[in-house]
Enzyme design. Structure first.
Site, PDB file in Angstrom:
ATOM      1  N   VAL A  13      50.343 -33.177   1.404  1.00  6.70           N
ATOM      2  CA  VAL A  13      48.950 -33.081   0.950  1.00  6.70           C
ATOM      3  C   VAL A  13      48.753 -31.707   0.333  1.00  6.70           C
ATOM      4  CG1 VAL A  13      46.524 -33.251   1.612  1.00  6.70           C
ATOM      5  CG2 VAL A  13      48.242 -34.623   2.814  1.00  6.70           C
ATOM      6  N   ASP A 109      50.096 -29.251  12.158  1.00  5.65           N
ATOM      7  CA  ASP A 109      49.021 -30.058  11.554  1.00  5.65           C
ATOM      8  C   ASP A 109      47.897 -30.316  12.557  1.00  5.65           C
ATOM      9  OD1 ASP A 109      50.847 -31.591  13.031  1.00  5.65           O
ATOM     10  OD2 ASP A 109      50.424 -33.420  11.897  1.00  5.65           O
TER      11      ASP A 109
END
Length: 258
Positions: A13, A109
């Protein structure tokens, strides 16, 4: 402008942030066989698509759950941006109090999502990240990261089902017209989509019960949009959550370095 990169098992991402605003969010396939130059070209193409001049980017931060790619992507960004990226890991200031058996094992994350969840939604907060795996993280009312859960991701579950059966076809991730399917494909869609939604609802209920109070819920990840609309609990979808967290962590560490 800051370049934020989250390297996941399936997708990377990417987004640019400026003054707490995310200018774009895109995903490219995670590929450990790509060279540094190939990543340079891929990122440069993305910048051109959004009319972003490389000179506008003054910093870069990376979170990753794919260690073999850390050096490759980091070196690629050094070549492209002429600046060394900050990598989320030991020694990085996050401001998060992690109450885990081994805080060093918590995925970067998950930490990044928790930092953003606290900043933008407050505590207590439950973060759901729906990617290759579905992860659930919990921050209690005292702003402590207290743990969570890891489940097989939506696509992982579907692929396992199809690969281990002889007669079940590959299907798209679309909701069926009704819960009780009347053909094989609708039965599978109901099981995957509605089953995962029911799982999220059930996990939220159990977390609330164990906490002794309710907590807000925010979901992110490439597959959240397929599942969250069918959950009965109120869940906020925030596709920019991880990039927002990376922006917060970058600024926190940049300020402390001054």
């Amino acid at each position: 402008m800051i370049l934020a990169i989250d390297i996941g098992n399936t997708n990377i991402v990417i987004g640019c942030t400026k003054k707490e605003k995310v200018h774009f969010v895109e995903r490219v396939s995670t590929n450990i066989s790509k060279t540094e130059l190939e990543y340079v070209v891929e990122f440069k193409t993305l910048f051109d698509l959004y009319h972003i001049n490389v000179e506008e980017i003054t910093g870069c931060i990376i979170s990753s759950v794919v260690p073999p790619l850390n050096n490759i992507v980091s070196t690629a960004m050094e070549k492209l941006l002429h600046t060394s990226p900050l990598i989320v890991g030991p020694g990085i200031k996050t401001g998060l109090n992690i109450l885990m058996d081994n805080p060093g094992q918590v995925g970067s994350d998950l930490i990044v999502n928790a930092v953003a969840g606290l900043k933008y939604y407050g505590a207590p907060i439950i973060m759901i990240d729906m990617g290759t795996a579905t992860t659930i993280s919990v921050v209690d009312k005292n702003k402590n990261y207290i743990g969570g859960m890891i489940l097989p991701g939506v696509k992982v579950s579907l692929e396992s089902l199809v690969n281990r059966t002889s007669q079940l076809p590959r299907i798209s991730l679309e909701a069926p017209k009704k819960i009780i399917g009347t053909n094989t494909i609708d039965c599978m869609k109901s099981g995957i989509i509605m089953g995962q939604a029911a799982c999220m609802d059930g996990m939220i209920e159990r977390i609330w019960e164990e906490l002794g109070y309710q907590a807000s819920v925010v979901a992110t990840g490439g597959l959240a949009g397929c599942i969250v609309p069918y959950c009965k609990k109120e869940i906020i979808c925030d596709n920019e959550l991880t990039l927002k967290g990376l922006d917060i962590i970058y600024r926190k560490n940049a300020e402390s370095a001054v």
